[in-house]
Design a protein around this motif. Structure first.
Motif, PDB file in Angstrom:
ATOM      1  N   GLU A 185       0.803  -1.216   0.000  1.00 30.62           N
ATOM      2  CA  GLU A 185       0.000   0.000   0.000  1.00 30.62           C
ATOM      3  C   GLU A 185       0.834   1.264   0.000  1.00 30.62           C
ATOM      4  OE1 GLU A 185      -3.156   0.077  -0.411  1.00 30.62           O
ATOM      5  OE2 GLU A 185      -3.519  -2.075  -0.279  1.00 30.62           O
ATOM      6  N   THR A 227      -8.820   6.180  -3.186  1.00 30.57           N
ATOM      7  CA  THR A 227      -7.639   6.267  -4.063  1.00 30.57           C
ATOM      8  C   THR A 227      -7.838   7.287  -5.166  1.00 30.57           C
ATOM      9  OG1 THR A 227      -7.165   3.942  -3.615  1.00 30.57           O
ATOM     10  CG2 THR A 227      -6.098   4.927  -5.533  1.00 30.57           C
ATOM     11  N   LYS A 277       1.291   5.719  -4.418  1.00 33.67           N
ATOM     12  CA  LYS A 277       1.127   4.951  -5.639  1.00 33.67           C
ATOM     13  C   LYS A 277       1.287   5.843  -6.862  1.00 33.67           C
ATOM     14  CE  LYS A 277      -2.116   1.962  -8.090  1.00 33.67           C
ATOM     15  NZ  LYS A 277      -3.440   1.302  -8.054  1.00 33.67           N
TER      16      LYS A 277
END
Length: 715
Positions: free
Chosen positions: A217, A326, A351
């Motif tokens: 993550e 996200t 990310k």
């Protein structure tokens, strides 16, 4: 051999022993017959026992004894011959005695093969070709019977077991794998096959090396795998078995780590990976990335477009209420460029940050350069000749000239008329000058009467030109470059006259002029393909001024242009285009009828002839400069050519008539050819690595400057 009939417990058995003599055979036959009759009268529970004791007995005698005791029928091969010695102090049943007999056959290299109600005694060299006890349901682990068995393997490859089990099979045995059904086919003694089956059962176990997937993550999967592998390299260097350590593989697409290996190793690595997958302690999501080669402002604009596309394509991005956490983090990504430091400032979730930095790593690389040399060659040869006669007959009367007849034709831009006008007005000679070529004249001129004048003109003109032009330019891969070596020539595009309103009535002439570039103009865009080929998009223009032509109102220019796309190897040369012309012109001016008269007709005509040959070719040669060393080598070569030309042109090194003054000379430049790597390729350097750090240490130190040649002392 001792044969004991049924007896009560505690009573000793009687024993008889035999030798290899004929008496042994006779006694043995009688005893076995008696024993057999006695055994038929007793219950099965009180069966007779045998205590064999043979010394150097023939094997055939042993076969006879076994056949009598067990009631089996034996077929003996003639090759079965052996001396047998067997001693036992323990009584045994007929079945046990038969198993002992099979062991005797194995020791001496023979086998007992069942064939219906009979048993064949053969050499064991033929054991694998002769059917025996094939595929029995159970195996006697204490029997020496020849058995053929099929063993199924479930978890491992049967072919891999063949080299492992082959040493356990005797030379006359048989072991082969059948890959289609993953089975083993074994032909050997029953006790050995039972051992083989136990070994295969122990080896054929399902392993516990499963594959676990850990989705990260916060951290980067590639970075986590790099750290863990670096940690495990020390253990492997200390001699740890390769099978003990687990394997880690990173999946960049899902940002996951795949772990395979033994269960305890997987648990240890899983705990380590999950511990490393933690958010940054500082809690910041902003990074500053200094670029080495790319332009930060251009990269920032492209990255914003990419982030926008990723955010719009994310699940739940269409509706604000249904957006995932996200997607919300991706929309909060900001990218801007700092022009002064050529750096990117990126604020994004981990990310998204990894995706952005991965793109920057691929774009911020040193791009190869291409050095292009164009060669323009023009060779021209011209020849022209003119020959003619002019004449005039006239009469002088009362101060006026009355022509009676003339043949006035210009030869080499001069005729008898223009020459007579120049003589009459000598001032025009100052501007026009005397005619070129050979001029011969004759005549008679008087104040009165008939006069005449004859002029013979002959002119020959030969000319040649050899023009070589080599413009060159260096540019980055996929970047358009342009070089101009030209003059701006003014051309009149319009004119008018403006009469002013003033009382003097003056006139103001006015002209509009447009300047055009005349010379060499080269535009080129190189594209380096895989390997050593270069694709070139070329626009070449070569123009020059030419002499005026009758009827032209302004200057005339010759223009040659090439627009093409070619593919050429690194360092090779290719022709772009060319023009080859061969022109021949002949002219004749004559008086009709009179000009056709032989010999006399030459007085009534003029002739001219011209021939021109022109060769024009354009070539180009690209050279790929993949790194700084290659670029320095190419630059040094051109630089040293000019410096050597200066030194050759100014040998003395000083200025004449100026004591103490020297000719200007280019300073020496460092020769980097010794650092050239012939295997160097256009590879992207590691992020954050300066080019100076990759060069050899000696390259950063300037070479000592070469001293100029000593001056020659003055006389």
């Amino acid at each position: 051999m001792t044969i004991s009939p049924p007896h009560q417990a505690g009573q000793p058995a009687r024993a008889l022993s035999g030798t290899r003599s004929g008496f042994l055979a006779l006694s043995l036959t009688c005893l076995l017959t008696c024993m057999s009759a006695t055994a038929q009268q007793q219950p099965a529970s009180q069966q007779a026992t045998i205590t064999p004791a043979f010394r150097d007995a023939e094997l055939t005698e042993i076969i006879d004894a076994v056949a009598t005791i067990t009631g089996k029928t034996f077929i003996v091969d003639p090759r079965v011959r052996a001396q047998v010695t067997i001693r036992s102090s323990t009584p045994m049943t007929p079945d046990a005695f038969y198993q002992t007999f099979l062991s005797i056959l194995q020791v001496h290299g023979f086998i007992a093969v069942p064939s219906g109600d009979n048993i064949k005694i053969l050499p064991d060299a033929n054991a694998r070709q002769i059917p025996g006890n094939d595929l029995p349901n159970t195996l006697n682990p204490n029997s020496d019977e020849v058995v053929t068995q099929v063993i199924s393997v479930r978890n491992i490859n049967a072919a891999q077991l063949v080299p492992v089990l082959r040493p356990l099979i005797p030379q006359n045995g048989h072991l082969v794998a059948y890959p289609a059904s993953n089975m083993l086919i074994v032909s050997d003694r029953s006790n050995n096959i039972a051992r083989i089956m136990r070994i295969v059962q122990r080896l054929d176990q399902a392993g516990d090396e499963e594959i676990e997937i850990i989705r990260l993550e916060n951290a980067s999967a590639t970075e986590i795998v790099r750290v863990v592998n670096a940690l495990s390299q020390g253990a492997q260097q200390q001699g740890e078995a390769p099978g003990v350590s687990a394997k880690l593989v990173a999946d960049d697409r899902t940002n996951s780590v795949l772990i395979s290996g033994e269960k305890s190793q997987r648990l240890r690595l899983k705990g380590l990976v999950m511990h490393l997958d933690t958010p940054l302690e500082s809690g910041g999501d902003t990074q500053v990335r200094y670029l080495n080669y790319a332009d930060a402002e251009q990269i920032a604009g492209k990255l914003k477009e990419q982030v926008t596309g990723i955010t719009q394509a994310a699940p739940g991005a269409a509706g604000a209420g249904a957006a995932s956490p996200t997607a919300a983090q991706d929309r909060n990504t900001t990218i801007w460029a700092d022009k002064q430091t050529n750096a990117l400032v990126v604020t994004a979730a981990p990310k998204m940050m990894r995706q952005i930095m991965s793109v920057v790593d691929k774009l911020d690389i040193r791009r190869a350069q291409v050095h292009l040399e164009a060669i323009l060659v023009e060779i021209t040869t011209t020849r022209a000749a003119e020959l003619g006669v002019n004449w005039a007959v006239f009469s002088e009367k009362e101060g006026s000239t009355i022509p009676i007849g003339t043949f006035n034709q210009s030869v080499g831009s001069t005729s008898i008329g223009s020459l007579a006008a120049a003589i009459a007005d000598p001032d025009t000679l100052a501007t026009t000058g005397l005619p070129t070529g050979l001029t011969l004249g004759a005549g008679m001129i008087e104040d009165g009467g008939l006069n005449f004048a004859v002029l013979l003109r002959a002119l020959r003109n030969d000319g040649s030109s050899n023009i070589l032009q080599t413009p060159s330019i260096t540019t980055l891969d996929n970047e358009e470059a342009e070089i101009k070596v030209a003059q701006e020539v003014p051309f009149v595009t319009g004119q008018y006259t403006n009469t002013g309103n003033n009382s003097s009535g003056s006139v103001n002439p006015f002209q509009t002029i447009q300047r055009e570039e005349v010379g060499n103009i080269l535009k080129i865009t190189p594209q380096i393909n895989e390997g050593t080929a270069v694709q070139l998009k070329i626009e070449q223009e070569n123009s020059s001024l030419t002499a005026g032509v009758s009827g032209a109102v302004d200057l005339i220019t010759n223009k040659r242009t090439i627009s093409t796309t070619v593919l050429v190897e690194d360092g090779g040369m290719i022709v772009l285009g060319g023009l080859i012309t061969d022109t021949a012109l002949e002219g004749e001016s004559r008086v009709p009828i009179l000009g056709n008269i032989p010999i006399i007709g030459e007085l009534f005509k003029t002739r001219s002839g011209s021939k021109e040959k022109r060769n024009l070719m354009v070539f180009i040669r690209p050279t790929i400069l993949r790194d700084g060393v290659a670029a320095a080598i190419e630059t040094n070569a051109k630089y040293n050519v000019l410096r050597d030309a200066q030194r050759q042109g100014h040998r003395k090194g000083r200025v004449n008539l100026l004591p103490g003054e020297k000719q200007p000379l280019l300073p020496p430049i460092e020769d980097l050819s010794k650092y050239a790597d012939p295997t160097a390729g256009a590879q992207a350097p590691a992020p954050g690595t300066n080019r100076e750090q990759q060069l050899p240490p000696a390259q950063t130190q300037p070479l000592p400057e070469q001293s100029p040649p000593p001056e020659t002392p003055r006389p």
